[in-house]
Design an enzyme around this catalytic site. Structure first.
Site, PDB file in Angstrom:
ATOM      1  N   HIS A 165       9.446  -0.362   5.448  1.00 14.08           N
ATOM      2  CA  HIS A 165       8.445   0.591   4.957  1.00 14.08           C
ATOM      3  C   HIS A 165       7.688   1.222   6.123  1.00 14.08           C
ATOM      4  CE1 HIS A 165       7.901  -1.060   0.604  1.00 14.08           C
ATOM      5  NE2 HIS A 165       9.171  -1.074   0.969  1.00 14.08           N
ATOM      6  N   GLU A 208       4.518   1.698   6.651  1.00 18.10           N
ATOM      7  CA  GLU A 208       3.360   0.934   7.132  1.00 18.10           C
ATOM      8  C   GLU A 208       3.769  -0.207   8.050  1.00 18.10           C
ATOM      9  OE1 GLU A 208       2.388   1.620   2.652  1.00 18.10           O
ATOM     10  OE2 GLU A 208       4.173   1.647   3.918  1.00 18.10           O
ATOM     11  N   CYS A 232       2.163  -0.856  -1.184  1.00 16.51           N
ATOM     12  CA  CYS A 232       2.742  -1.862  -2.070  1.00 16.51           C
ATOM     13  C   CYS A 232       2.157  -3.241  -1.714  1.00 16.51           C
ATOM     14  CB  CYS A 232       4.255  -1.873  -1.905  1.00 16.51           C
ATOM     15  SG  CYS A 232       4.816  -2.609  -0.337  1.00 16.51           S
ATOM     16  N   CYS A 274       3.030  -4.358   1.997  1.00 17.61           N
ATOM     17  CA  CYS A 274       2.318  -3.616   3.039  1.00 17.61           C
ATOM     18  C   CYS A 274       0.823  -3.911   3.016  1.00 17.61           C
ATOM     19  CB  CYS A 274       2.604  -2.126   2.900  1.00 17.61           C
ATOM     20  SG  CYS A 274       4.338  -1.730   3.254  1.00 17.61           S
TER      21      CYS A 274
END
Length: 168
Positions: free
Chosen positions: A61, A63, A91, A94
Site C-alpha cells: 500500500h 502508506e 485501511c 496502514c
C-alpha cells in the site's frame, strides 16, 4: 487530551497534491490510484503509491512505502511530529503502521466506506486506548482524490465489458 492540526489549509492542500502525484504514478502502472507522502518540518521525507498488482503483495500500500522511506530518511522507526497525507482513508493495516510509527497527524482525501479506519468504519488512529494516537482530518481535496478512484474503476469496468463483448 485533544490533538489539533499544526498545518494551514494551504499546507494541507499542497501536501495532498503531492500525494495525488503519487497516486497518478500508481495509475500509470494500472494500479488503484492511491498515493501518500510523509512530511516532517515542512519537508516530504517519504513517498509511496500502490503497487499491490505489480508486486503481487497484499501489503504493498502507498502508506506502507511512504512510512518505510520516511523511517530510512530519519534513521528511526519513530516518526514523531510527522504528518502523513494519503488520497484514500487508511485501511486497518496502514492505520496500525501509522500508530506503530507514531505518526502525529494523518490527513486523507476520500473517505472509504468499505475499509476506512480513520473514522468511517472505526477510528483506530484516534483511539486513546493505544500507546500512541494521532490527530486525523479527512476530506482534504476530497473531490479530486475521489475522482481519481471513480475514473479508474469506471475505466476498468468498461475495459472488462469490452473484453467480455469481444469474447461472445
Amino acid at each position: 487530551m485533544e490533538k489539533t492540526s499544526t498545518l494551514t489549509a494551504e499546507e494541507k492542500a499542497f501536501f495532498m497534491e503531492e500525494a495525488i502525484k503519487e497516486a497518478r504514478k500508481a495509475e500509470g502502472l494500472a494500479e488503484v490510484p492511491i498515493g501518500a507522502v510523509v512530511v516532517l518540518d515542512g519537508k516530504i521525507i517519504g513517498r509511496g503509491h500502490n503497487l499491490r498488482e505489480t508486486q503481487q503483495q497484499a501489503a504493498a500500500h502507498a502508506e506502507m512505502f511512504a512510512i518505510e522511506e520516511a523511517c530510512r530518511t530519519v534513521g528511526s522507526w519513530r516518526l514523531e511530529q510527522a504528518q502523513l497525507f494519503v488520497t484514500l482513508e487508511p485501511c486497518p493495516m496502514c492505520s496500525g503502521a501509522m500508530l506503530l510509527a507514531r505518526v502525529e497527524e494523518v490527513y486523507f482525501g476520500a473517505y472509504d466506506p468499505k475499509g476506512g479506519t480513520a473514522g468511517t468504519l472505526m477510528n483506530l488512529l484516534e483511539d486513546e486506548r493505544f500507546n500512541h494516537w494521532s490527530y486525523v482530518e479527512g476530506g482534504i481535496l476530497e473531490e479530486a482524490c475521489g475522482q481519481l478512484l471513480t475514473d479508474f474503476f469506471r475505466a476498468l469496468r468498461e475495459k472488462k465489458k469490452q473484453k467480455k463483448a469481444g469474447n461472445l
